[in-house]
Motif scaffolding. Sequence first.
Motif, PDB file in Angstrom:
ATOM      1  N   ILE A  50       0.859  -1.179   0.000  1.00  0.00           N
ATOM      2  CA  ILE A  50       0.000   0.000   0.000  1.00  0.00           C
ATOM      3  C   ILE A  50       0.895   1.228   0.000  1.00  0.00           C
ATOM      4  N   PHE A  51       0.644   2.111  -0.958  1.00  0.00           N
ATOM      5  CA  PHE A  51       1.463   3.300  -1.156  1.00  0.00           C
ATOM      6  C   PHE A  51       0.650   4.555  -0.905  1.00  0.00           C
ATOM      7  N   ARG A  52       1.327   5.536  -0.326  1.00  0.00           N
ATOM      8  CA  ARG A  52       0.699   6.835  -0.059  1.00  0.00           C
ATOM      9  C   ARG A  52       1.582   7.931  -0.628  1.00  0.00           C
ATOM     10  N   HIS A  53       0.935   8.866  -1.312  1.00  0.00           N
ATOM     11  CA  HIS A  53       1.619  10.060  -1.795  1.00  0.00           C
ATOM     12  C   HIS A  53       0.639  11.212  -1.645  1.00  0.00           C
ATOM     13  N   GLY A  54       0.788  11.957  -0.544  1.00  0.00           N
ATOM     14  CA  GLY A  54      -0.175  13.008  -0.242  1.00  0.00           C
ATOM     15  C   GLY A  54      -1.525  12.401   0.063  1.00  0.00           C
ATOM     16  N   SER A  55      -2.545  12.856  -0.653  1.00  0.00           N
ATOM     17  CA  SER A  55      -3.902  12.347  -0.416  1.00  0.00           C
ATOM     18  C   SER A  55      -4.196  11.079  -1.213  1.00  0.00           C
ATOM     19  N   GLN A  56      -3.276  10.659  -2.063  1.00  0.00           N
ATOM     20  CA  GLN A  56      -3.474   9.472  -2.893  1.00  0.00           C
ATOM     21  C   GLN A  56      -2.985   8.219  -2.170  1.00  0.00           C
ATOM     22  N   VAL A  57      -3.807   7.162  -2.194  1.00  0.00           N
ATOM     23  CA  VAL A  57      -3.438   5.877  -1.603  1.00  0.00           C
ATOM     24  C   VAL A  57      -3.775   4.796  -2.626  1.00  0.00           C
ATOM     25  N   HIS A  58      -2.810   3.900  -2.880  1.00  0.00           N
ATOM     26  CA  HIS A  58      -2.985   2.840  -3.869  1.00  0.00           C
ATOM     27  C   HIS A  58      -2.495   1.518  -3.288  1.00  0.00           C
ATOM     28  N   ALA A  59      -3.104   0.424  -3.739  1.00  0.00           N
ATOM     29  CA  ALA A  59      -2.701  -0.911  -3.285  1.00  0.00           C
ATOM     30  C   ALA A  59      -2.512  -1.823  -4.482  1.00  0.00           C
ATOM     31  N   VAL A  60      -1.363  -2.524  -4.513  1.00  0.00           N
ATOM     32  CA  VAL A  60      -1.033  -3.468  -5.583  1.00  0.00           C
ATOM     33  C   VAL A  60      -0.426  -4.717  -4.966  1.00  0.00           C
ATOM     34  N   ASP A  61      -0.224  -5.740  -5.812  1.00  0.00           N
ATOM     35  CA  ASP A  61       0.525  -6.915  -5.360  1.00  0.00           C
ATOM     36  C   ASP A  61       1.801  -6.445  -4.686  1.00  0.00           C
ATOM     37  N   GLY A  62       2.158  -7.082  -3.597  1.00  0.00           N
ATOM     38  CA  GLY A  62       3.346  -6.669  -2.876  1.00  0.00           C
ATOM     39  C   GLY A  62       4.634  -7.281  -3.379  1.00  0.00           C
ATOM     40  N   MET A  63       4.526  -8.227  -4.331  1.00  0.00           N
ATOM     41  CA  MET A  63       5.719  -8.904  -4.838  1.00  0.00           C
ATOM     42  C   MET A  63       5.924  -8.571  -6.309  1.00  0.00           C
ATOM     43  N   CYS A  64       7.126  -8.189  -6.651  1.00  0.00           N
ATOM     44  CA  CYS A  64       7.471  -7.842  -8.023  1.00  0.00           C
ATOM     45  C   CYS A  64       7.196  -9.021  -8.954  1.00  0.00           C
ATOM     46  N   ALA A  65       6.658  -8.714 -10.119  1.00  0.00           N
ATOM     47  CA  ALA A  65       6.342  -9.755 -11.106  1.00  0.00           C
ATOM     48  C   ALA A  65       7.602 -10.399 -11.677  1.00  0.00           C
TER      49      ALA A  65
END
Length: 100
Positions: free
Chosen positions: A29-44
């Motif tokens: 889960i990544f945060r940059h200011g007011s933006q929050v995003h969630a992706v697979d935690g393991m590199c493809a």
Amino acid sequence: MAFVRVCQLEELPDPGGREFMVSGRVVAIFRHGSQVHAVDGMCAHQGGPLAAGMLDGNCITCPWHGWQYDVRDGKNMLTGKQMLDCFAIDVRDGEVWIEV
């Protein structure tokens, strides 16, 4: 699918990411200011820990071999190919919830 509470918003570095186990999956889960995003935690590429990588705007760089992804849609920054699953995020009263 259901939303699962993961953490308090203040627990996420800004900018940056953290890794969580959610319903048996590694999620970054990544945060940059007011933006929050969630992706697979393991590199493809080889399973590197994406949450430990460098976040530059919407681009996360895997710390192992430098593969880069857009945290908004999970696409590889070089090829534009979809490579990571993304998860819907909801921030409610300072808590981060993701749909898994």
